[in-house]
Design an enzyme around this catalytic site. Structure first.
Site: not given
Ligand SMILES: Cc1cc2nc3c(=O)[nH]c(=O)nc-3n(C[C@H](O)[C@H](O)[C@H](O)COP(=O)(O)O)c2cc1C
Length: 388
Positions: A35-36, A196, A244, A339-340
């Site tokens: 995930s970005p 955004y 997205r 993501g995480r």
């Molecule tokens: C450190 C961090 C940076 C993130 N940056 C972005 C981003 O650049 N663009 C975006 O669309 N979402 C961003 N997110 C959201 C993640 O893409 C993801 O949707 C969110 O963390 C939930 O997924 P997870 O539970 O697997 O982490 C970010 C999340 C984290 C934790």
């Protein structure tokens, strides 16, 4: 224990997570994507050695798709001064190094193209406490559909975009998409989520315009639909285009899941291939801890897939490989973005492969196969299982 083993064998035979996915001209070797996630390590928007190591680790870890972080289409659209960018030619070659690396490791590189709108120009040093970029960080003026600040420390009043500004902003997405193609990216994800720029055009809370870009749902969707259509026109026909969205604002009188279904139908009509289902970010005083955004996102993904007839991603708190598999099996999504859990363990696909894959459906990198893969000299996986 025996039951678990039988279950595992059964899962392995049917694993959807490790079934390749073809979208237009691109094939993902499995349905696991990064995930970005912003890293805030760039100078002048240029990715560097950190980004090579950071994105390389996920490709080496076996994901099908490495979607790189929110990357600004113009300097004014950076969240912080340390965001990556793709607004000039100087940024293209450093990105090409990263896309070449990702491809050489068997994954597909994608990029999230973004503009932070009224949430731009925040301080990289204190983003968690949400303050504006200080003068020494060269803070800049922001732009949005209406001159309404986000709040919660992000208090700069944005300029209300004129029609000329809208043309400039859309063109910035188009030019960035062209550069992304030339940098070797094979998938583009347009960032229309999280409060955004484009997300604020969609939501009636942040968009109080009275021209053709505000008011009715049709007018609020116009900026995003025009941008997606214009990007589609300049990228190869075979290239998948993701968008997205925030499926809901979690607010009365805000953007909601039914709006998302309608938007998805119209995005599909202008050539978008996948709706990437995230949520929130327009309203600043939401107590996310009292909600269950992941569950909301997964359910919205299922609804959008079924009612708009378009591929979707499930994202949010996917940690257990069996959960990822279940989301695909019950038609909640076409692929999962993680993501995480991938930050915590870039070899998460190896863990998932232990549970779900066979040697035919998951290939360890040749350097690792020798020691820990299916054909390993040391046969680490088999030995570990026998020891247990
Ligand atoms: C450190 C961090 C940076 C993130 N940056 C972005 C981003 O650049 N663009 C975006 O669309 N979402 C961003 N997110 C959201 C993640 O893409 C993801 O949707 C969110 O963390 C939930 O997924 P997870 O539970 O697997 O982490 C970010 C999340 C984290 C934790």
């Amino acid at each position: 224990m025996i039951k678990n083993n039988i279950q595992t064998q059964d899962n392995k035979q049917q694993s959807l997570l490790f079934t390749p996915l073809r979208i237009k001209g691109v094939t993902l070797k499995n349905r696991i994507g990064v995930s970005p996630m912003v890293t805030w390590q760039a100078v002048d928007g240029i990715p560097n050695d950190f980004h090579i190591a950071h994105y390389g680790q996920f490709a080496l870890g076996g994901v099908g798709l490495v979607m790189v972080e929110s990357t600004a289409v113009e300097p004014r659209g950076r969240i912080t001064p340390a965001d990556t960018g793709i607004w000039n030619e100087e940024q293209v070659e450093p990105w090409r190094r990263i896309t070449t690396l990702i491809k050489s490791l068997g994954s597909v590189p994608g990029i999230e193209l973004a503009h932070a709108g009224r949430k731009a120009s925040t301080s990289v040093l204190s983003y968690s406490s949400k303050s504006m970029a200080t003068d020494c960080e060269n803070g800049w003026s922001t732009i949005a559909p209406s001159a309404i600040p986000f709040g919660d420390g992000i208090d700069k009043v944005p300029k209300e975009a004129t029609l000329d500004d809208i043309e400039v902003l859309q063109q910035a997405f188009v030019s960035a998409a062209v550069r992304a193609v030339s940098a070797g990216f094979e998938i583009i994800d347009l960032h229309f989520a999280h409060g955004y720029l484009i997300s604020t055009f969609l939501s009636p809370i942040s968009n109080q315009r009275t021209d053709r870009y505000g008011g009715s749902l049709k007018n609020r969707m116009r900026f995003g639909l025009e941008t997606a259509r214009r990007v589609r026109e300049v990228i190869p026909k075979s290239m998948p285009l993701f968008v997205r969205i925030s499926v809901t604002d979690y607010a009365d009188n805000g953007w909601d899941v039914n709006d998302s279904v309608e938007f998805a139908k119209q995005l599909k009509a202008v050539g978008v291939d996948v709706i990437d289902c995230s949520s929130g970010g327009v309203v600043n005083d939401i107590m996310y801890s009292t909600l269950n955004p992941s569950d909301v996102q997964h359910k919205a993904s299922a609804q959008i897939q079924s009612e708009a007839g378009i591929a979707t991603t499930a994202v949010g708190k996917i940690v257990d490989p069996l959960k990822a598999e279940a989301l695909l099996r019950d038609n909640s999504a076409t692929l999962v973005l993680i993501g995480r859990a991938l930050l915590n363990n870039p070899h998460w696909p190896y863990t998932a492969a232990d549970l779900l894959a066979t040697e035919h459906t998951f290939k360890y990198h040749v350097s690792y196969d020798y020691s820990i893969g299916w054909h390993g000299f040391y046969n680490w996986r088999k030995n570990m299982q026998n020891d247990n």
